[in-house]
Design a protein around this motif. Structure first.
Motif, mmCIF file in Angstrom:
data_model
loop_
_atom_site.group_PDB
_atom_site.id
_atom_site.type_symbol
_atom_site.label_atom_id
_atom_site.label_comp_id
_atom_site.label_asym_id
_atom_site.label_seq_id
_atom_site.Cartn_x
_atom_site.Cartn_y
_atom_site.Cartn_z
ATOM 1 N N GLU A 198 -29.236 -23.656 -61.225
ATOM 2 C CA GLU A 198 -29.119 -22.434 -60.341
ATOM 3 C C GLU A 198 -28.721 -22.600 -58.985
ATOM 4 O O GLU A 198 -28.895 -23.685 -58.320
ATOM 5 C CB GLU A 198 -30.863 -22.251 -60.254
ATOM 6 C CG GLU A 198 -31.526 -21.872 -61.569
ATOM 7 C CD GLU A 198 -33.065 -21.522 -61.388
ATOM 8 O OE1 GLU A 198 -33.339 -20.702 -60.349
ATOM 9 O OE2 GLU A 198 -33.935 -22.272 -61.842
ATOM 10 N N LEU A 199 -27.903 -21.701 -58.633
ATOM 11 C CA LEU A 199 -27.144 -21.556 -57.244
ATOM 12 C C LEU A 199 -27.963 -20.319 -56.600
ATOM 13 O O LEU A 199 -27.822 -19.141 -57.094
ATOM 14 C CB LEU A 199 -25.904 -21.515 -57.383
ATOM 15 C CG LEU A 199 -25.046 -22.526 -58.251
ATOM 16 C CD1 LEU A 199 -23.478 -22.070 -58.118
ATOM 17 C CD2 LEU A 199 -25.365 -24.058 -57.749
ATOM 18 N N LEU A 200 -28.582 -20.450 -55.644
ATOM 19 C CA LEU A 200 -29.456 -19.494 -55.001
ATOM 20 C C LEU A 200 -28.981 -19.202 -53.480
ATOM 21 O O LEU A 200 -28.818 -20.310 -52.708
ATOM 22 C CB LEU A 200 -30.909 -19.928 -55.030
ATOM 23 C CG LEU A 200 -31.394 -19.817 -56.591
ATOM 24 C CD1 LEU A 200 -32.846 -20.505 -56.217
ATOM 25 C CD2 LEU A 200 -31.549 -18.514 -56.897
ATOM 26 N N GLY A 201 -29.077 -18.162 -52.706
ATOM 27 C CA GLY A 201 -28.621 -18.026 -51.700
ATOM 28 C C GLY A 201 -30.198 -17.462 -50.867
ATOM 29 O O GLY A 201 -31.193 -17.213 -51.673
ATOM 30 N N SER A 202 -30.427 -17.794 -49.361
ATOM 31 C CA SER A 202 -31.583 -17.346 -48.864
ATOM 32 C C SER A 202 -31.054 -16.975 -47.653
ATOM 33 O O SER A 202 -30.306 -17.492 -46.847
ATOM 34 C CB SER A 202 -32.516 -18.700 -48.923
ATOM 35 O OG SER A 202 -33.667 -18.434 -48.567
ATOM 36 N N HIS A 203 -31.750 -16.008 -47.077
ATOM 37 C CA HIS A 203 -31.296 -15.198 -45.880
ATOM 38 C C HIS A 203 -32.614 -14.631 -45.101
ATOM 39 O O HIS A 203 -33.163 -13.601 -45.357
ATOM 40 C CB HIS A 203 -30.407 -13.850 -46.285
ATOM 41 C CG HIS A 203 -29.973 -13.366 -45.111
ATOM 42 N ND1 HIS A 203 -30.278 -11.927 -44.803
ATOM 43 C CD2 HIS A 203 -28.824 -13.858 -44.203
ATOM 44 C CE1 HIS A 203 -29.377 -11.568 -43.729
ATOM 45 N NE2 HIS A 203 -28.647 -12.967 -43.414
ATOM 46 N N GLY A 204 -33.087 -15.602 -44.394
ATOM 47 C CA GLY A 204 -34.377 -15.315 -43.491
ATOM 48 C C GLY A 204 -35.769 -15.103 -44.235
ATOM 49 O O GLY A 204 -35.611 -15.600 -45.182
ATOM 50 N N MET A 205 -36.692 -14.425 -43.593
ATOM 51 C CA MET A 205 -37.650 -14.059 -44.062
ATOM 52 C C MET A 205 -38.270 -12.678 -43.314
ATOM 53 O O MET A 205 -38.469 -12.753 -42.288
ATOM 54 C CB MET A 205 -38.807 -15.193 -43.956
ATOM 55 C CG MET A 205 -39.843 -15.037 -44.796
ATOM 56 S SD MET A 205 -41.093 -16.501 -44.713
ATOM 57 C CE MET A 205 -42.108 -16.510 -43.304
ATOM 58 N N ALA A 206 -38.810 -11.823 -44.303
ATOM 59 C CA ALA A 206 -39.394 -10.652 -43.947
ATOM 60 C C ALA A 206 -40.578 -10.997 -42.953
ATOM 61 O O ALA A 206 -41.487 -11.737 -43.226
ATOM 62 C CB ALA A 206 -39.558 -9.563 -45.064
ATOM 63 N N ALA A 207 -41.072 -9.986 -41.943
ATOM 64 C CA ALA A 207 -42.049 -10.093 -41.202
ATOM 65 C C ALA A 207 -43.252 -10.145 -41.986
ATOM 66 O O ALA A 207 -44.195 -10.883 -41.600
ATOM 67 C CB ALA A 207 -41.980 -8.948 -39.960
ATOM 68 N N HIS A 208 -43.495 -9.304 -43.079
ATOM 69 C CA HIS A 208 -44.799 -9.139 -43.857
ATOM 70 C C HIS A 208 -44.963 -10.563 -44.558
ATOM 71 O O HIS A 208 -45.892 -10.794 -45.210
ATOM 72 C CB HIS A 208 -44.452 -7.965 -44.890
ATOM 73 C CG HIS A 208 -43.500 -8.069 -45.781
ATOM 74 N ND1 HIS A 208 -43.673 -9.082 -46.914
ATOM 75 C CD2 HIS A 208 -42.188 -7.510 -46.106
ATOM 76 C CE1 HIS A 208 -42.640 -8.688 -47.721
ATOM 77 N NE2 HIS A 208 -42.018 -7.983 -47.332
#
Length: 349
Positions: free
Chosen positions: A288-298
């Motif tokens: 699996e190749l996944l991207g991750s872009h920060g995290m929401a405030a909630h």
């Protein structure tokens, strides 16, 4: 107010007086008590981000006190201690309606889409969607490290990477994001292999719970990926490129075991060229190749609860603090000497 300003990409920034910001109807102005110096700031200064308009004030990783609120803000008032994700969501698009604020189609980012937090004050959009209350027991310097690097690593390891106790996790690049990932994975019960060229970074990784720390320059013929596969008995279950380079991205994927998961966190600017990924192995081993872009405030509450309990110690990541006057030189140095841990700038000093 005083702010760090640059007029041209890659040329020295300077501290100067600029107009104070005013809050948008749905936004706030925050008095910045601490702001992290992140490699993303360096990318922006170098001109790698097309959304920046010159002259510009960098900085996106901040904590402080609400100074003024717009007419449409209902959840916050002056005096509130706050931090914010580096992705400020609009709250109304289809992605936001699905709870995926970190990929908001109309997102704003302080320090990129508008002037940022290397300043005494910063304007933030859509405050009711994006602000996060800072617990009284959390210092501003620690809270500043949450908004980009620590929260980004938390979501990359826990939500995107689906880490599980007993798994092997490889972390390529042990700056602020990588060290955060090491700490978070180790706290989840995973066995971590940290990979970095800097001895100080490797030492910090071991102190934060890594089982092994490798120098990729000293690796055998199989490189860092081969060393990871040997140490883990076949490869990592989860691997992260926390630096962002063709070499670290390729090594992260190549160091996985069958059905392993790669999470790309570090930015790869176009100037670095494409990463040569072993796509035959991706297919044959069902990687699996996944991207991750920060995290929401909630999504912050579970992370903050682990911080409150002492299970996670983002305060240990802060290894240096500087006054605003030290920010221009420190920003320029990020390209050749990104440093270990998190450097925090204190604009009120």
């Amino acid at each position: 107010m005083r702010a760090v300003v640059f007029e041209r990409y890659g040329e020295p920034a300077e501290v100067r007086e600029v107009p104070d910001p005013a809050p948008a109807p749905g936004g706030v102005v925050v008095r910045v008590e601490a702001t992290g110096l992140c490699r993303s700031d360096w990318h922006g200064w170098m001109g790698h981000d097309p959304g920046i308009t010159l002259p510009h004030v960098p900085g996106h990783e901040l904590a402080g006190v609400v100074e003024a609120v717009g007419s449409g803000v209902s959840a916050w008032r002056p005096g509130d201690r706050v931090t914010v994700p580096f992705v400020c969501a609009c709250g109304t698009c289809a992605d936001c309606a699905a709870g995926e604020h970190q990929v908001c189609a109309r997102q704003t980012q302080p320090g990129f889409t508008h002037w940022g937090s290397f300043a005494e004050y910063v304007a933030l959009d859509h405050a009711d969607v994006n602000l996060v209350a800072v617990p009284a027991e959390l210092s501003y310097a620690t809270a500043a490290a949450l908004g980009c690097r620590f929260a980004t690593a938390f979501r990359a390891v826990v939500a995107r990477g689906r880490v599980a106790a007993g798994e092997w996790v490889a972390v390529h690049g042990c700056g602020g994001v990588g060290l955060s990932a090491v700490m978070i994975a180790a706290a989840a019960g995973a066995r971590v292999v940290a990979v970095d060229t800097a001895p100080a970074a490797r030492e910090l990784a071991l102190s934060f719970g890594a089982a092994h720390a490798l120098d990729p320059r000293a690796a055998g013929p199989g490189g860092a990926a081969g060393e990871v596969r040997e140490l883990t008995g076949g490869g990592a279950h989860l691997s992260l490129d926390a630096l962002g380079s063709p070499a670290t991205a390729s090594a992260s994927v190549a160091g996985l075991r069958r059905r392993g998961r790669h999470v790309q966190v570090g930015l790869l600017p176009a100037e670095s060229g494409p990463a040569a990924l072993p796509m035959d192995r991706v297919i044959g081993w069902e990687l699996e190749l996944l991207g991750s872009h920060g995290m929401a405030a909630h999504a912050y509450p579970p992370m903050l609860e682990l911080v409150r309990s002492g299970a996670l110690r983002p305060d240990l990541l802060v290894t240096r603090s500087l006054p605003l006057s030290g920010a221009p030189a420190a920003l320029a140095a990020m390209g050749s000497a990104p440093g270990s841990g998190v450097t925090v700038i204190l604009p009120q000093q």
